[in-house]
Design a protein around this motif. Structure first.
Motif, PDB file in Angstrom:
ATOM      1  N   LEU A 188       0.829  -1.205   0.000  1.00 22.10           N
ATOM      2  CA  LEU A 188       0.000   0.000   0.000  1.00 22.10           C
ATOM      3  C   LEU A 188       0.864   1.256   0.000  1.00 22.10           C
ATOM      4  CD1 LEU A 188      -2.911   1.087   0.152  1.00 22.10           C
ATOM      5  CD2 LEU A 188      -2.718   0.996   2.636  1.00 22.10           C
ATOM      6  N   GLY A 189       1.895   1.265   0.835  1.00 23.87           N
ATOM      7  CA  GLY A 189       2.761   2.429   0.902  1.00 23.87           C
ATOM      8  C   GLY A 189       3.521   2.662  -0.386  1.00 23.87           C
ATOM      9  N   SER A 190       4.024   1.585  -0.974  1.00 23.52           N
ATOM     10  CA  SER A 190       4.805   1.709  -2.203  1.00 23.52           C
ATOM     11  C   SER A 190       3.950   2.205  -3.360  1.00 23.52           C
ATOM     12  CB  SER A 190       5.426   0.359  -2.558  1.00 23.52           C
ATOM     13  OG  SER A 190       6.123   0.431  -3.781  1.00 23.52           O
ATOM     14  N   LEU A 191       2.766   1.619  -3.523  1.00 28.19           N
ATOM     15  CA  LEU A 191       1.915   2.012  -4.647  1.00 28.19           C
ATOM     16  C   LEU A 191       1.276   3.381  -4.429  1.00 28.19           C
ATOM     17  CD1 LEU A 191       0.430  -1.470  -5.514  1.00 28.19           C
ATOM     18  CD2 LEU A 191       1.942  -0.081  -6.935  1.00 28.19           C
ATOM     19  N   ALA A 192       1.048   3.749  -3.171  1.00 31.43           N
ATOM     20  CA  ALA A 192       0.519   5.087  -2.886  1.00 31.43           C
ATOM     21  C   ALA A 192       1.524   6.169  -3.267  1.00 31.43           C
ATOM     22  CB  ALA A 192       0.158   5.199  -1.413  1.00 31.43           C
TER      23      ALA A 192
END
Length: 292
Positions: A188-192
């Motif tokens: 989630l953090g990477s794609l956000a």
């Protein structure tokens, strides 16, 4: 305006929020972790509370991340007369007339980009990837995680090997499952950081589910559509009950928001009031306390 926490509201007295509840004309309910717990059914106390508030003229609508076909039995069980909000708000359909009020899919280009990301060598064996197209579930293969998901959802997954071959139609939602919650959080953090909110809506409905939908599809915009376009109401006429990060947008829209006791603390902090957990019939307690 940022909402006060439920604990703060308790300290100043529940009368404040109860007074506002006289304006509520629409009650919005999430499914998993909210009206359905481990048993995957709506208990009799919850059904009775919903029925009682409906008898007083309050409309009730389901808003879920589930597939439409998976959510339909819950919609029918509570005798809702409104369209059903599924796929985090990307799909809004009236089960009686079959009218499709909204369908906002993920573009094929972004779907392919996400699939490329999920299939990196370090991730491929760790993730179960789900593509939802035309209210069907397509998977690369049926993993243990997919089978558990399918049994709870009451649907049959369709294994196709390379998911790119089903992208002649754009997916309504993309889901990546992993039992390791750290992997989901990192995903989630990477794609956000790669996609802006104007490009993709990213959320978690449970700790092990990473979900992606069209940037204009979330429960907040869907609830607004039902309230304002379908019923002619305003946000202060709406009460929402949910248990996870995918409920935050509808919490922020509603006049009264209720988080379940089993919700993450970050979600509870956004809500106006905190109900007991789902296994303690928290929705029934919330309805009886705030609306009845």
């Amino acid at each position: 305006m940022q909402k006060a926490s439920a604990r703060h509201l308790e300290s100043v007295g529940i009368a404040d929020i109860a007074a506002q509840s006289t304006d509520i004309k629409l009650l919005v309910l999430d499914i998993d972790g909210t009206i359905a717990g481990q048993s995957n059914i709506i208990t009799e106390p919850v059904k009775q509370a919903i029925s009682t508030v409906q008898a007083q003229g309050v409309k009730v609508v389901i808003a879920t991340g589930r597939m439409y076909r998976s959510a339909l039995r819950f919609h029918q069980e509570i005798n809702s007369t409104l369209p059903l909000i599924a796929y985090q708000g990307a799909w809004i359909q009236d089960p009686v007339s079959q009218t499709m009020h909204r369908h906002l899919p993920v573009s094929r280009e972004i779907a392919e980009q996400l699939l490329d990301y999920f299939e990196q060598p370090e991730l491929r064996s760790l993730l179960s990837v789900h593509f939802y197209i035309n209210d069907q579930l397509y998977v690369r293969e049926v993993t243990v995680e997919t089978q558990i998901y399918a049994e709870r959802s009451g649907i049959i997954p369709i294994p196709v090997g390379d998911l790119r071959q089903v992208l002649s139609n754009e997916p309504t939602k993309i889901l990546a499952l992993c039992d390791d919650t750290d992997i989901i959080d990192n995903l989630l953090g990477s794609l956000a950081s790669q996609y802006t909110p104007a490009e993709l809506y990213l959320t978690k409905s449970v700790a092990t589910f990473f979900e992606a939908t069209n940037p204009f599809a979330n429960k907040g915009t869907a609830v607004r559509y039902i309230a304002e376009e379908q019923l002619g109401l305003q946000s202060h006429n709406v009460m929402t009950i949910g248990d996870n990060f995918n409920d935050v947008e509808m919490f922020n829209y509603a006049g009264i928001s209720v988080a379940m006791g089993n919700a993450p603390l970050q979600v509870q902090a956004i809500a106006n009031w905190i109900a007991p957990n789902v296994e303690e019939n928290g929705v029934a307690v919330a309805i009886e306390t705030l609306l009845l």
